[in-house]
Scaffold this motif. Structure first.
Motif, short mmCIF file in Angstrom:
data_model
loop_
_atom_site.label_atom_id
_atom_site.label_comp_id
_atom_site.label_asym_id
_atom_site.label_seq_id
_atom_site.Cartn_x
_atom_site.Cartn_y
_atom_site.Cartn_z
N ASP A 140 9.62 17.18 1.05
CA ASP A 140 8.91 18.35 0.48
C ASP A 140 9.86 19.28 -0.28
OD1 ASP A 140 10.22 19.24 2.74
OD2 ASP A 140 8.43 19.98 3.78
N ARG A 141 11.16 19.08 -0.09
CA ARG A 141 12.13 19.94 -0.79
C ARG A 141 12.58 19.37 -2.15
NH1 ARG A 141 13.12 21.53 4.51
NH2 ARG A 141 13.89 23.64 4.77
N ALA A 142 12.15 18.17 -2.47
CA ALA A 142 12.58 17.57 -3.74
C ALA A 142 12.00 18.37 -4.91
CB ALA A 142 12.11 16.12 -3.82
N HIS A 143 12.77 18.49 -5.97
CA HIS A 143 12.30 19.23 -7.15
C HIS A 143 11.46 18.34 -8.05
CE1 HIS A 143 14.30 23.26 -7.22
NE2 HIS A 143 14.77 22.73 -6.11
N LEU A 144 10.62 19.01 -8.87
CA LEU A 144 9.72 18.27 -9.76
C LEU A 144 10.28 18.20 -11.18
CD1 LEU A 144 6.26 19.85 -8.76
CD2 LEU A 144 7.34 17.76 -7.86
N ASP B 176 0.81 -1.22 0.00
CA ASP B 176 0.00 0.00 0.00
C ASP B 176 0.85 1.28 0.00
OD1 ASP B 176 1.00 0.19 2.54
OD2 ASP B 176 -0.95 0.10 3.57
N GLY B 177 2.16 1.14 0.09
CA GLY B 177 3.04 2.32 0.01
C GLY B 177 3.02 3.18 1.27
N ALA B 178 2.42 2.67 2.35
CA ALA B 178 2.35 3.47 3.58
C ALA B 178 3.75 3.75 4.14
CB ALA B 178 1.51 2.75 4.63
N ALA C 251 -3.04 17.88 -14.03
CA ALA C 251 -2.44 16.55 -13.84
C ALA C 251 -1.51 16.53 -12.63
CB ALA C 251 -1.67 16.15 -15.10
N TYR C 252 -0.72 17.58 -12.47
CA TYR C 252 0.26 17.57 -11.37
C TYR C 252 -0.40 17.78 -10.02
CZ TYR C 252 4.53 16.88 -13.98
OH TYR C 252 5.54 16.31 -14.70
N LEU C 253 -1.42 18.62 -10.00
CA LEU C 253 -2.10 18.84 -8.71
C LEU C 253 -2.90 17.59 -8.31
CD1 LEU C 253 -3.05 22.60 -9.14
CD2 LEU C 253 -1.35 21.64 -7.56
N ALA C 254 -3.45 16.91 -9.33
CA ALA C 254 -4.17 15.65 -9.02
C ALA C 254 -3.17 14.63 -8.45
CB ALA C 254 -4.84 15.10 -10.27
N ALA C 255 -2.01 14.54 -9.09
CA ALA C 255 -1.00 13.61 -8.57
C ALA C 255 -0.57 14.06 -7.17
CB ALA C 255 0.20 13.56 -9.52
N GLY C 256 -0.43 15.37 -7.00
CA GLY C 256 -0.03 15.92 -5.69
C GLY C 256 -1.03 15.51 -4.60
N ALA D 81 -0.01 13.37 -1.39
CA ALA D 81 0.08 14.24 -0.21
C ALA D 81 0.36 13.47 1.09
CB ALA D 81 -1.19 15.06 -0.07
N ARG D 82 -0.23 12.29 1.21
CA ARG D 82 -0.07 11.54 2.46
C ARG D 82 1.38 11.08 2.67
NH1 ARG D 82 -1.05 5.39 2.12
NH2 ARG D 82 -0.91 4.98 -0.10
N HIS D 83 2.18 11.12 1.61
CA HIS D 83 3.57 10.67 1.71
C HIS D 83 4.54 11.84 1.95
CE1 HIS D 83 2.33 6.78 0.01
NE2 HIS D 83 1.65 7.46 -0.88
N VAL D 84 4.05 13.07 1.75
CA VAL D 84 4.97 14.23 1.75
C VAL D 84 5.26 14.70 3.17
CG1 VAL D 84 5.22 16.64 0.99
CG2 VAL D 84 4.17 14.94 -0.54
#
Ligand code: IMP
Length: 438
Positions: A100-104, A92-94, A195-200, A204-207
Protein backbone atom coordinates in the motif's frame (compact mmCIF):
# COMPACT_ATOMS: atom_id res chain seq x y z
CA UNK A 1 17.95 -20.69 1.16
CA UNK A 2 16.50 -18.02 3.43
CA UNK A 3 16.62 -14.44 2.13
CA UNK A 4 18.32 -14.13 -1.25
CA UNK A 5 18.56 -10.96 -3.31
CA UNK A 6 18.86 -11.45 -7.07
CA UNK A 7 20.66 -8.45 -8.50
CA UNK A 8 21.74 -7.43 -12.02
CA UNK A 9 25.52 -7.12 -12.33
CA UNK A 10 25.63 -5.26 -15.67
CA UNK A 11 23.40 -2.82 -17.59
CA UNK A 12 20.11 -4.71 -16.99
CA UNK A 13 18.51 -7.54 -18.96
CA UNK A 14 20.96 -10.07 -17.53
CA UNK A 15 18.27 -12.71 -17.22
CA UNK A 16 17.18 -12.09 -13.62
CA UNK A 17 13.61 -13.14 -14.45
CA UNK A 18 14.63 -16.62 -15.55
CA UNK A 19 16.92 -16.97 -12.49
CA UNK A 20 14.10 -15.92 -10.17
CA UNK A 21 11.67 -18.22 -11.98
CA UNK A 22 14.13 -21.05 -11.42
CA UNK A 23 14.72 -20.27 -7.74
CA UNK A 24 11.07 -19.47 -7.06
CA UNK A 25 10.36 -23.18 -7.11
CA UNK A 26 11.67 -23.20 -3.56
CA UNK A 27 10.63 -19.71 -2.46
CA UNK A 28 7.69 -18.82 -0.25
CA UNK A 29 7.77 -15.13 -1.09
CA UNK A 30 9.20 -13.18 -4.05
CA UNK A 31 9.46 -9.41 -3.71
CA UNK A 32 10.14 -6.84 -6.42
CA UNK A 33 11.91 -3.94 -4.70
CA UNK A 34 12.34 -1.23 -7.30
CA UNK A 35 11.54 0.12 -10.73
CA UNK A 36 8.21 -0.19 -12.49
CA UNK A 37 6.86 -1.38 -15.80
CA UNK A 38 10.07 -0.19 -17.45
CA UNK A 39 11.26 -3.67 -16.51
CA UNK A 40 10.87 -6.54 -18.88
CA UNK A 41 11.39 -10.08 -17.76
CA UNK A 42 11.06 -12.87 -20.24
CA UNK A 43 10.10 -16.12 -18.59
CA UNK A 44 9.83 -19.38 -20.47
CA UNK A 45 8.34 -22.26 -18.52
CA UNK A 46 6.04 -25.20 -19.12
CA UNK A 47 3.03 -22.85 -19.05
CA UNK A 48 4.32 -20.79 -21.97
CA UNK A 49 6.40 -17.81 -22.96
CA UNK A 50 5.68 -14.71 -20.84
CA UNK A 51 6.77 -11.09 -20.80
CA UNK A 52 6.44 -9.66 -17.33
CA UNK A 53 6.83 -5.97 -16.60
CA UNK A 54 5.68 -5.42 -13.03
CA UNK A 55 4.59 -8.77 -11.71
CA UNK A 56 7.36 -10.78 -10.02
CA UNK A 57 8.46 -13.93 -11.82
CA UNK A 58 7.37 -16.13 -8.90
CA UNK A 59 3.75 -15.68 -10.01
CA UNK A 60 3.84 -19.00 -11.88
CA UNK A 61 4.38 -20.98 -8.69
CA UNK A 62 0.97 -21.19 -7.00
CA UNK A 63 2.54 -21.84 -3.59
CA UNK A 64 4.71 -18.74 -3.83
CA UNK A 65 3.43 -15.32 -2.76
CA UNK A 66 4.61 -12.35 -4.80
CA UNK A 67 4.86 -8.81 -3.50
CA UNK A 68 5.28 -5.55 -5.35
CA UNK A 69 7.24 -3.77 -2.65
CA UNK A 70 6.96 -0.19 -1.48
CA UNK A 71 10.04 0.69 -3.58
CA UNK A 72 8.26 -0.13 -6.83
CA UNK A 73 6.35 2.50 -8.81
CA UNK A 74 3.07 1.14 -10.12
CA UNK A 75 1.01 2.11 -13.13
CA UNK A 76 -2.37 0.62 -12.08
CA UNK A 77 -4.03 0.31 -15.51
CA UNK A 78 -0.83 -1.32 -16.87
CA UNK A 79 -0.82 -3.75 -13.95
CA UNK A 80 -4.46 -4.65 -14.61
CA UNK A 81 -3.57 -5.46 -18.24
CA UNK A 82 -0.67 -7.65 -17.09
CA UNK A 83 -2.97 -9.53 -14.72
CA UNK A 84 -5.48 -10.02 -17.52
CA UNK A 85 -2.76 -11.55 -19.71
CA UNK A 86 -1.91 -13.99 -16.94
CA UNK A 87 -5.57 -14.82 -16.43
CA UNK A 88 -5.73 -15.89 -20.10
CA UNK A 89 -2.98 -18.42 -19.34
CA UNK A 90 -4.95 -19.71 -16.35
CA UNK A 91 -3.29 -17.77 -13.51
CA UNK A 92 -5.78 -15.96 -11.32
CA UNK A 93 -3.16 -13.76 -9.61
CA UNK A 94 -4.38 -14.74 -6.13
CA UNK A 95 -0.72 -15.01 -5.10
CA UNK A 96 0.04 -11.39 -6.00
CA UNK A 97 0.25 -8.72 -3.29
CA UNK A 98 0.83 -5.01 -3.65
CA UNK A 99 2.35 -2.80 -0.97
CA UNK A 100 0.00 0.00 0.00
CA UNK A 101 3.03 2.29 0.29
CA UNK A 102 4.16 1.89 -3.33
CA UNK A 103 3.96 5.08 -5.40
CA UNK A 104 1.84 5.44 -8.53
CA UNK A 105 3.00 6.19 -12.03
CA UNK A 106 0.46 8.70 -13.34
CA UNK A 107 -0.32 9.52 -16.99
CA UNK A 108 1.41 12.89 -16.54
CA UNK A 109 4.61 11.08 -15.48
CA UNK A 110 4.59 9.25 -18.79
CA UNK A 111 3.94 12.56 -20.55
CA UNK A 112 6.79 14.35 -18.73
CA UNK A 113 9.15 11.45 -19.48
CA UNK A 114 8.36 11.95 -23.18
CA UNK A 115 8.55 15.75 -23.11
CA UNK A 116 11.91 15.64 -21.30
CA UNK A 117 13.34 13.17 -23.80
CA UNK A 118 12.08 15.19 -26.77
CA UNK A 119 13.67 18.33 -25.34
CA UNK A 120 17.00 16.55 -24.85
CA UNK A 121 17.09 15.80 -28.57
CA UNK A 122 20.34 14.10 -29.55
CA UNK A 123 21.38 14.01 -25.88
CA UNK A 124 18.36 11.91 -24.89
CA UNK A 125 18.82 9.26 -22.21
CA UNK A 126 16.88 6.62 -24.06
CA UNK A 127 14.41 5.98 -21.25
CA UNK A 128 11.61 3.47 -21.69
CA UNK A 129 9.06 6.36 -21.75
CA UNK A 130 7.11 4.63 -19.00
CA UNK A 131 7.19 7.66 -16.67
CA UNK A 132 9.52 6.00 -14.18
CA UNK A 133 11.90 8.93 -13.62
CA UNK A 134 9.15 11.56 -13.13
CA UNK A 135 7.27 9.21 -10.75
CA UNK A 136 10.35 8.89 -8.53
CA UNK A 137 10.87 12.67 -8.77
CA UNK A 138 7.39 13.21 -7.31
CA UNK A 139 8.05 10.61 -4.62
CA UNK A 140 11.22 12.36 -3.49
CA UNK A 141 9.58 15.77 -3.85
CA UNK A 142 6.92 14.52 -1.41
CA UNK A 143 3.97 15.05 -3.69
CA UNK A 144 3.47 11.55 -5.11
CA UNK A 145 0.25 9.59 -5.01
CA UNK A 146 0.46 6.09 -3.55
CA UNK A 147 -1.45 2.83 -3.82
CA UNK A 148 -3.08 3.53 -0.47
CA UNK A 149 -4.59 6.71 -1.94
CA UNK A 150 -6.55 4.64 -4.47
CA UNK A 151 -8.41 3.16 -1.52
CA UNK A 152 -9.74 6.61 -0.59
CA UNK A 153 -11.45 7.86 -3.79
CA UNK A 154 -12.50 11.31 -2.59
CA UNK A 155 -9.06 12.09 -1.24
CA UNK A 156 -7.50 10.70 -4.43
CA UNK A 157 -9.59 13.02 -6.63
CA UNK A 158 -8.77 15.97 -4.36
CA UNK A 159 -5.04 15.36 -4.38
CA UNK A 160 -4.98 14.74 -8.11
CA UNK A 161 -6.88 17.98 -8.78
CA UNK A 162 -4.40 19.83 -6.55
CA UNK A 163 -1.38 18.56 -8.44
CA UNK A 164 -2.59 19.04 -12.03
CA UNK A 165 -2.25 22.86 -12.34
CA UNK A 166 1.48 22.53 -11.64
CA UNK A 167 1.77 19.73 -14.19
CA UNK A 168 -0.04 21.82 -16.81
CA UNK A 169 2.32 24.75 -16.19
CA UNK A 170 5.27 22.41 -16.50
CA UNK A 171 3.98 20.72 -19.65
CA UNK A 172 3.04 24.04 -21.29
CA UNK A 173 6.55 25.29 -20.51
CA UNK A 174 7.99 22.82 -22.99
CA UNK A 175 6.07 24.62 -25.75
CA UNK A 176 5.92 21.35 -27.68
CA UNK A 177 3.00 21.91 -30.07
CA UNK A 178 3.01 18.34 -31.36
CA UNK A 179 2.32 17.11 -27.84
CA UNK A 180 -0.67 19.40 -27.18
CA UNK A 181 -3.25 16.59 -27.41
CA UNK A 182 -1.13 14.33 -25.22
CA UNK A 183 -0.84 17.14 -22.64
CA UNK A 184 -4.60 17.61 -22.58
CA UNK A 185 -5.18 13.89 -22.15
CA UNK A 186 -2.57 13.42 -19.43
CA UNK A 187 -3.94 16.30 -17.38
CA UNK A 188 -7.64 15.47 -17.60
CA UNK A 189 -8.53 15.14 -13.93
CA UNK A 190 -11.83 13.28 -14.31
CA UNK A 191 -10.64 10.83 -16.94
CA UNK A 192 -7.50 10.00 -14.94
CA UNK A 193 -9.36 9.63 -11.67
CA UNK A 194 -12.00 7.40 -13.28
CA UNK A 195 -9.41 5.14 -14.91
CA UNK A 196 -7.17 4.92 -11.85
CA UNK A 197 -9.96 4.38 -9.36
CA UNK A 198 -11.45 1.69 -11.60
CA UNK A 199 -8.06 -0.01 -11.73
CA UNK A 200 -7.77 0.49 -7.96
CA UNK A 201 -11.06 -1.37 -7.48
CA UNK A 202 -9.75 -4.26 -9.55
CA UNK A 203 -6.47 -4.32 -7.66
CA UNK A 204 -7.94 -3.83 -4.19
CA UNK A 205 -7.93 -7.54 -3.35
CA UNK A 206 -4.14 -7.57 -3.80
CA UNK A 207 -3.34 -4.47 -1.72
CA UNK A 208 -1.87 -5.05 1.73
CA UNK A 209 0.54 -3.67 4.29
CA UNK A 210 3.62 -5.13 2.60
CA UNK A 211 5.83 -4.83 5.63
CA UNK A 212 3.45 -6.95 7.71
CA UNK A 213 3.57 -9.69 5.07
CA UNK A 214 7.37 -9.57 5.00
CA UNK A 215 7.62 -9.52 8.76
CA UNK A 216 5.43 -12.61 9.13
CA UNK A 217 7.46 -14.40 6.47
CA UNK A 218 10.72 -13.57 8.28
CA UNK A 219 9.21 -14.61 11.60
CA UNK A 220 8.23 -17.99 10.15
CA UNK A 221 11.69 -18.43 8.64
CA UNK A 222 10.25 -18.54 5.12
CA UNK A 223 12.38 -18.50 2.02
CA UNK A 224 12.32 -15.05 0.47
CA UNK A 225 13.64 -13.93 -2.89
CA UNK A 226 14.26 -10.25 -3.56
CA UNK A 227 13.98 -9.61 -7.28
CA UNK A 228 16.01 -6.70 -8.58
CA UNK A 229 15.31 -4.64 -11.66
CA UNK A 230 18.00 -3.39 -14.05
CA UNK A 231 21.64 -3.59 -12.99
CA UNK A 232 24.44 -1.73 -11.24
CA UNK A 233 25.40 0.28 -14.33
CA UNK A 234 21.92 1.86 -14.33
CA UNK A 235 21.81 2.47 -10.56
CA UNK A 236 20.85 6.05 -9.67
CA UNK A 237 23.96 6.46 -7.45
CA UNK A 238 26.47 4.08 -9.01
CA UNK A 239 25.46 3.78 -12.62
CA UNK A 240 26.61 5.81 -15.61
CA UNK A 241 24.85 8.99 -14.52
CA UNK A 242 22.77 10.53 -16.07
CA UNK A 243 22.10 7.43 -18.23
CA UNK A 244 20.57 5.67 -15.27
CA UNK A 245 17.18 4.75 -13.90
CA UNK A 246 15.75 6.56 -10.87
CA UNK A 247 15.99 3.82 -8.27
CA UNK A 248 18.65 1.58 -6.66
CA UNK A 249 18.95 -1.90 -8.19
CA UNK A 250 21.90 -2.78 -5.91
CA UNK A 251 21.16 -4.73 -2.69
CA UNK A 252 21.16 -1.53 -0.61
CA UNK A 253 17.95 -0.67 -2.46
CA UNK A 254 16.44 -4.06 -1.66
CA UNK A 255 16.20 -3.47 2.06
CA UNK A 256 14.36 -0.17 1.63
CA UNK A 257 12.25 -1.19 -1.37
CA UNK A 258 11.10 -4.53 0.03
CA UNK A 259 10.71 -3.45 3.65
CA UNK A 260 13.09 -5.70 5.52
CA UNK A 261 16.20 -5.08 7.63
CA UNK A 262 19.47 -5.04 5.65
CA UNK A 263 20.88 -7.69 7.97
CA UNK A 264 18.05 -10.05 7.04
CA UNK A 265 19.57 -10.56 3.57
CA UNK A 266 21.57 -13.78 3.78
CA UNK A 267 22.82 -14.08 0.23
CA UNK A 268 23.11 -11.90 -2.82
CA UNK A 269 23.09 -13.69 -6.14
CA UNK A 270 24.47 -11.52 -8.93
CA UNK A 271 23.22 -12.17 -12.44
CA UNK A 272 25.56 -11.50 -15.35
CA UNK A 273 25.18 -12.33 -19.01
CA UNK A 274 28.10 -14.15 -20.66
CA UNK A 275 28.53 -11.03 -22.83
CA UNK A 276 27.24 -7.45 -22.50
CA UNK A 277 23.99 -5.81 -23.61
CA UNK A 278 22.29 -2.49 -22.95
CA UNK A 279 19.24 -0.63 -24.14
CA UNK A 280 19.26 3.12 -23.86
CA UNK A 281 22.06 5.60 -24.25
CA UNK A 282 25.35 6.07 -22.41
CA UNK A 283 28.86 4.62 -22.46
CA UNK A 284 29.26 0.93 -23.30
CA UNK A 285 33.00 0.34 -23.76
CA UNK A 286 32.82 -3.16 -25.25
CA UNK A 287 30.00 -2.37 -27.70
CA UNK A 288 30.40 -4.08 -31.08
CA UNK A 289 29.01 -2.34 -34.11
CA UNK A 290 30.12 -5.11 -36.47
CA UNK A 291 29.15 -8.62 -37.54
CA UNK A 292 30.05 -10.05 -34.10
CA UNK A 293 27.65 -7.60 -32.44
CA UNK A 294 24.96 -8.55 -34.92
CA UNK A 295 25.57 -12.25 -34.24
CA UNK A 296 25.18 -11.70 -30.49
CA UNK A 297 21.95 -9.76 -31.08
CA UNK A 298 20.44 -12.34 -33.38
CA UNK A 299 21.57 -15.43 -31.50
CA UNK A 300 20.66 -13.92 -28.14
CA UNK A 301 17.38 -12.39 -29.46
CA UNK A 302 18.55 -9.15 -27.92
CA UNK A 303 15.51 -6.93 -28.25
CA UNK A 304 14.05 -5.03 -25.28
CA UNK A 305 11.18 -6.90 -23.60
CA UNK A 306 9.36 -3.67 -22.75
CA UNK A 307 10.12 -1.49 -25.73
CA UNK A 308 11.17 -3.90 -28.49
CA UNK A 309 14.29 -1.78 -29.07
CA UNK A 310 17.34 -3.61 -30.43
CA UNK A 311 19.83 -4.00 -27.58
CA UNK A 312 23.38 -2.79 -27.98
CA UNK A 313 25.67 -5.84 -27.74
CA UNK A 314 29.33 -6.32 -26.90
CA UNK A 315 31.94 -8.55 -25.32
CA UNK A 316 31.89 -9.33 -21.61
CA UNK A 317 33.10 -6.38 -19.56
CA UNK A 318 34.90 -7.71 -16.50
CA UNK A 319 35.62 -4.21 -15.19
CA UNK A 320 31.92 -3.37 -14.99
CA UNK A 321 31.07 -6.70 -13.34
CA UNK A 322 33.94 -6.32 -10.84
CA UNK A 323 32.62 -2.84 -10.01
CA UNK A 324 29.22 -4.40 -9.37
CA UNK A 325 30.77 -7.14 -7.22
CA UNK A 326 32.36 -4.50 -5.00
CA UNK A 327 29.07 -2.64 -4.54
CA UNK A 328 26.78 -5.63 -4.18
CA UNK A 329 29.01 -8.13 -2.38
CA UNK A 330 27.68 -11.13 -4.30
CA UNK A 331 27.73 -14.48 -2.57
CA UNK A 332 28.01 -15.89 -6.07
CA UNK A 333 27.07 -15.13 -9.66
CA UNK A 334 24.64 -16.78 -12.07
CA UNK A 335 26.04 -16.52 -15.60
CA UNK A 336 23.31 -16.53 -18.23
CA UNK A 337 23.16 -17.19 -21.98
CA UNK A 338 26.50 -18.95 -22.29
CA UNK A 339 25.06 -20.84 -25.29
CA UNK A 340 24.81 -17.59 -27.27
CA UNK A 341 28.63 -17.69 -27.52
CA UNK A 342 28.59 -21.21 -28.99
CA UNK A 343 29.50 -20.23 -32.55
CA UNK A 344 32.47 -17.95 -31.92
CA UNK A 345 36.05 -18.95 -32.78
CA UNK A 346 37.49 -16.35 -30.44
CA UNK A 347 35.99 -14.63 -27.41
CA UNK A 348 37.12 -11.34 -25.94
CA UNK A 349 36.92 -10.18 -22.33
CA UNK A 350 37.59 -6.58 -21.31
CA UNK A 351 39.92 -6.85 -18.32
CA UNK A 352 40.67 -3.11 -18.06
CA UNK A 353 40.12 0.16 -19.92
CA UNK A 354 42.75 2.46 -21.41
CA UNK A 355 42.38 6.21 -21.79
CA UNK A 356 43.67 7.18 -25.24
CA UNK A 357 44.09 10.77 -23.99
CA UNK A 358 46.82 10.01 -21.45
CA UNK A 359 47.44 6.27 -21.68
CA UNK A 360 46.11 5.75 -18.15
CA UNK A 361 44.78 2.28 -17.38
CA UNK A 362 41.46 2.08 -15.54
CA UNK A 363 40.33 -0.93 -13.54
CA UNK A 364 37.15 0.67 -12.28
CA UNK A 365 34.30 2.77 -13.64
CA UNK A 366 34.97 6.53 -13.71
CA UNK A 367 32.39 8.97 -12.33
CA UNK A 368 32.73 11.18 -15.38
CA UNK A 369 30.62 10.02 -18.28
CA UNK A 370 32.73 11.98 -20.75
CA UNK A 371 35.87 10.19 -19.53
CA UNK A 372 34.07 6.85 -19.62
CA UNK A 373 32.88 7.48 -23.17
CA UNK A 374 36.42 7.77 -24.49
CA UNK A 375 37.90 4.78 -22.61
CA UNK A 376 38.84 1.82 -24.76
CA UNK A 377 38.63 -1.77 -23.60
CA UNK A 378 41.81 -3.75 -22.99
CA UNK A 379 40.97 -7.26 -24.16
CA UNK A 380 42.12 -10.69 -23.23
CA UNK A 381 41.26 -13.23 -25.96
CA UNK A 382 40.15 -16.77 -25.24
CA UNK A 383 39.40 -19.55 -27.69
CA UNK A 384 35.74 -20.27 -28.34
CA UNK A 385 34.27 -23.80 -28.35
CA UNK A 386 32.22 -23.81 -31.56
CA UNK A 387 29.94 -26.60 -30.38
CA UNK A 388 26.35 -26.56 -29.20
CA UNK A 389 26.05 -26.32 -25.39
CA UNK A 390 22.26 -26.16 -25.16
CA UNK A 391 21.97 -29.85 -24.31
CA UNK A 392 24.60 -29.66 -21.52
CA UNK A 393 23.06 -30.39 -18.15
CA UNK A 394 26.10 -30.46 -15.87
CA UNK A 395 29.40 -28.62 -15.53
CA UNK A 396 31.31 -31.58 -16.89
CA UNK A 397 29.05 -31.69 -19.99
CA UNK A 398 30.39 -28.30 -21.06
CA UNK A 399 33.29 -28.21 -23.53
CA UNK A 400 36.66 -27.53 -21.89
CA UNK A 401 36.95 -24.12 -23.60
CA UNK A 402 33.55 -23.09 -22.18
CA UNK A 403 34.61 -24.11 -18.69
CA UNK A 404 37.87 -22.18 -19.12
CA UNK A 405 35.91 -19.10 -20.21
CA UNK A 406 33.62 -19.28 -17.18
CA UNK A 407 36.58 -19.86 -14.85
CA UNK A 408 38.35 -16.82 -16.29
CA UNK A 409 35.26 -14.67 -15.67
CA UNK A 410 35.08 -16.08 -12.17
CA UNK A 411 38.67 -15.15 -11.35
CA UNK A 412 38.20 -11.65 -12.80
CA UNK A 413 35.04 -11.16 -10.73
CA UNK A 414 36.68 -12.62 -7.63
CA UNK A 415 33.41 -14.46 -6.97
CA UNK A 416 32.15 -17.98 -7.49
CA UNK A 417 29.99 -18.53 -10.57
CA UNK A 418 27.46 -20.92 -9.08
CA UNK A 419 24.95 -21.16 -11.95
CA UNK A 420 25.46 -21.24 -15.71
CA UNK A 421 22.52 -21.15 -18.10
CA UNK A 422 22.66 -22.59 -21.61
CA UNK A 423 19.11 -21.78 -22.71
CA UNK A 424 15.84 -20.33 -21.44
CA UNK A 425 14.24 -23.55 -20.15
CA UNK A 426 14.39 -24.42 -16.46
CA UNK A 427 16.34 -27.58 -17.24
CA UNK A 428 19.00 -25.53 -19.02
CA UNK A 429 20.38 -24.10 -15.79
CA UNK A 430 23.60 -25.82 -14.71
CA UNK A 431 24.17 -25.58 -10.97
CA UNK A 432 27.85 -25.89 -10.18
CA UNK A 433 27.57 -25.94 -6.43
CA UNK A 434 24.60 -28.12 -5.70
CA UNK A 435 24.21 -26.65 -2.24
CA UNK A 436 24.43 -23.02 -3.34
CA UNK A 437 21.15 -21.08 -3.19
CA UNK A 438 18.89 -24.03 -2.55
P1 IMP B 1 13.96 4.51 -17.32
O1 IMP B 1 14.16 3.53 -16.23
O2 IMP B 1 12.81 4.19 -18.24
O3 IMP B 1 13.95 5.93 -16.85
O4 IMP B 1 15.25 4.42 -18.30
C1 IMP B 1 16.56 4.71 -17.81
C2 IMP B 1 17.57 3.81 -18.47
O5 IMP B 1 17.40 2.47 -18.03
C3 IMP B 1 17.47 3.76 -20.00
O6 IMP B 1 18.78 3.57 -20.51
C4 IMP B 1 16.64 2.53 -20.24
O7 IMP B 1 16.84 1.97 -21.53
C5 IMP B 1 17.17 1.62 -19.16
N1 IMP B 1 16.19 0.61 -18.78
C6 IMP B 1 15.05 0.79 -18.09
N2 IMP B 1 14.42 -0.39 -17.88
C7 IMP B 1 15.19 -1.33 -18.44
C8 IMP B 1 15.09 -2.76 -18.52
O8 IMP B 1 14.18 -3.42 -18.04
N3 IMP B 1 16.12 -3.37 -19.17
C9 IMP B 1 17.17 -2.69 -19.69
N4 IMP B 1 17.29 -1.38 -19.64
C10 IMP B 1 16.31 -0.70 -19.02
Amino acid sequence: MSVIAVVGAQWGDEGKGRVVDYLADEADLVIRYGGGNNAGHTVVNPHGHFKLHLIPSGIFHPGTRNLLGNGVVINPPALVVELEELAKAGFDGANLFISDRAHLVMPYHVLLDQLEERERGAAKLGTTSRGIGPAYVDKVARRGLRVVDLMEPDLFRERLAATLPRIRRLADGYGDEEMADAVAEATDADAIADAYLAAGTQLARHVIDGQALVDEALERGERILLEGQLGTMRDIDWGIYPYVTSSSPIPGGASIGAGLPAVAIDQVLGVAKAYTTAVGAGPLPTELEDADGETLRERGIEYGTSTGRARRCGWYDAVAVRFSVRLAGYSSIALTKLDVLDGFKRLRIATAYRDPADGREWTTVPASTSVYERLEPVYQDLPGWETDTTACRSWSDLPAAARAYVERLESLAGTLISHVSVGPERAQMIVRESEAHR
